[in-house]
Design a protein around this motif. Structure first.
Motif, short mmCIF file in Angstrom:
data_model
loop_
_atom_site.label_atom_id
_atom_site.label_comp_id
_atom_site.label_asym_id
_atom_site.label_seq_id
_atom_site.Cartn_x
_atom_site.Cartn_y
_atom_site.Cartn_z
N PHE A 37 0.84 -1.18 0.00
CA PHE A 37 0.00 0.00 0.00
C PHE A 37 0.88 1.25 0.00
O PHE A 37 1.95 1.26 0.61
CB PHE A 37 -0.89 0.02 1.24
CG PHE A 37 -1.85 -1.14 1.30
CD1 PHE A 37 -1.43 -2.38 1.72
CD2 PHE A 37 -3.17 -0.98 0.92
CE1 PHE A 37 -2.29 -3.46 1.76
CE2 PHE A 37 -4.05 -2.05 0.97
CZ PHE A 37 -3.61 -3.29 1.39
N GLU A 46 -3.64 3.69 -0.13
CA GLU A 46 -4.34 2.95 -1.16
C GLU A 46 -3.51 1.76 -1.61
O GLU A 46 -2.27 1.78 -1.53
CB GLU A 46 -4.67 3.84 -2.36
CG GLU A 46 -3.45 4.50 -3.00
CD GLU A 46 -3.85 5.44 -4.12
OE1 GLU A 46 -5.01 5.84 -4.20
OE2 GLU A 46 -2.95 5.78 -4.92
N GLY A 47 -4.20 0.73 -2.06
CA GLY A 47 -3.51 -0.48 -2.48
C GLY A 47 -2.77 -0.32 -3.78
O GLY A 47 -3.28 0.29 -4.71
N VAL A 48 -1.59 -0.89 -3.84
CA VAL A 48 -0.76 -0.87 -5.04
C VAL A 48 -0.77 -2.23 -5.72
O VAL A 48 -0.93 -2.33 -6.93
CB VAL A 48 0.68 -0.45 -4.69
CG1 VAL A 48 1.58 -0.57 -5.90
CG2 VAL A 48 0.71 0.96 -4.12
N TYR A 59 -3.17 -5.62 -9.38
CA TYR A 59 -2.39 -4.39 -9.40
C TYR A 59 -3.31 -3.20 -9.62
O TYR A 59 -4.31 -3.29 -10.34
CB TYR A 59 -1.36 -4.42 -10.53
CG TYR A 59 -0.32 -5.50 -10.37
CD1 TYR A 59 -0.51 -6.77 -10.92
CD2 TYR A 59 0.85 -5.26 -9.66
CE1 TYR A 59 0.43 -7.77 -10.75
CE2 TYR A 59 1.81 -6.25 -9.49
CZ TYR A 59 1.59 -7.50 -10.04
OH TYR A 59 2.53 -8.49 -9.88
N ALA A 60 -2.92 -2.09 -9.02
CA ALA A 60 -3.61 -0.84 -9.32
C ALA A 60 -3.33 -0.47 -10.77
O ALA A 60 -2.26 -0.78 -11.31
CB ALA A 60 -3.11 0.27 -8.39
N ASP A 61 -4.29 0.17 -11.42
CA ASP A 61 -4.16 0.48 -12.84
C ASP A 61 -2.88 1.25 -13.16
O ASP A 61 -2.24 1.01 -14.18
CB ASP A 61 -5.37 1.29 -13.31
CG ASP A 61 -6.62 0.42 -13.41
OD1 ASP A 61 -7.73 1.01 -13.43
OD2 ASP A 61 -6.51 -0.82 -13.44
N LYS A 64 0.33 -1.25 -13.41
CA LYS A 64 0.31 -2.46 -14.22
C LYS A 64 1.40 -2.40 -15.28
O LYS A 64 1.58 -1.39 -15.95
CB LYS A 64 -1.06 -2.65 -14.87
CG LYS A 64 -2.13 -3.08 -13.90
CD LYS A 64 -3.49 -3.22 -14.59
CE LYS A 64 -4.56 -3.64 -13.61
NZ LYS A 64 -5.90 -3.71 -14.23
N SER A 104 -7.74 -8.93 -5.52
CA SER A 104 -8.34 -7.72 -6.09
C SER A 104 -8.85 -6.76 -5.03
O SER A 104 -8.95 -5.55 -5.27
CB SER A 104 -9.48 -8.10 -7.04
OG SER A 104 -10.47 -8.86 -6.34
N VAL A 107 -6.52 -3.73 -4.06
CA VAL A 107 -6.46 -2.53 -4.90
C VAL A 107 -7.82 -1.93 -5.16
O VAL A 107 -7.96 -0.98 -5.93
CB VAL A 107 -5.74 -2.84 -6.23
CG1 VAL A 107 -4.31 -3.27 -5.97
CG2 VAL A 107 -6.49 -3.92 -7.03
#
Length: 128
Positions: A37, A46-48, A59-61, A64, A104, A107
């Motif tokens: 995070f 926020e999650g990475v 993965y966070a957008d 990626k 999921s 993120v």
């Protein structure tokens, strides 16, 4: 007592790479989800990236194709390989380990509110 400790933060120029590590002790459950995070200055955590015990990753957008999460269960260590770093990656990185949930969820919106065990964080600074 469950403990998580992060390593590997530092300063790097934009476009550079860093690898973060998170060593876990005291957690014996075979079903888990772990995540990395980011808490950027002035922003919420926020999650990475996330990884679950079923082998799935998320993965966070924005990361990626540049970041890779992995785990070495023999060493009880979680990794985050970060390539092509951008200035927006600045901040404190935390690892978290909890009971099983889909990767999921790490993120997802409010993923940073996870109720697992947290490390103290490691600082990453990316200069432009």
């Amino acid at each position: 007592q469950v403990q998580l400790e992060e390593f590997g933060g530092g300063s790097v120029e934009a476009g550079g790479s860093l690898t973060l590590s998170c060593v876990v002790s005291g957690y014996s459950h075979s079903d888990y989800c772990m995540g990395w995070f980011l808490q950027a200055p002035g922003k919420e955590r926020e999650g990475v990236a996330g990884i679950a015990s079923d082998g799935t990753t998320a993965y966070a957008d924005g990361v990626k194709g540049r970041f890779t999460i992995s785990i070495d269960n023999a060493k009880n260590t979680l990794y985050l390989q970060m390539n092509s770093l951008k200035p927006e990656a600045n901040g404190m990185y935390y690892c978290e380990r909890g009971g099983y949930r889909p990767a999921s969820m790490v993120v997802a919106v409010n993923g940073g509110d996870a109720f697992g065990y947290w490390g103290q964080g490691t600082q990453v600074t990316v200069s432009s």
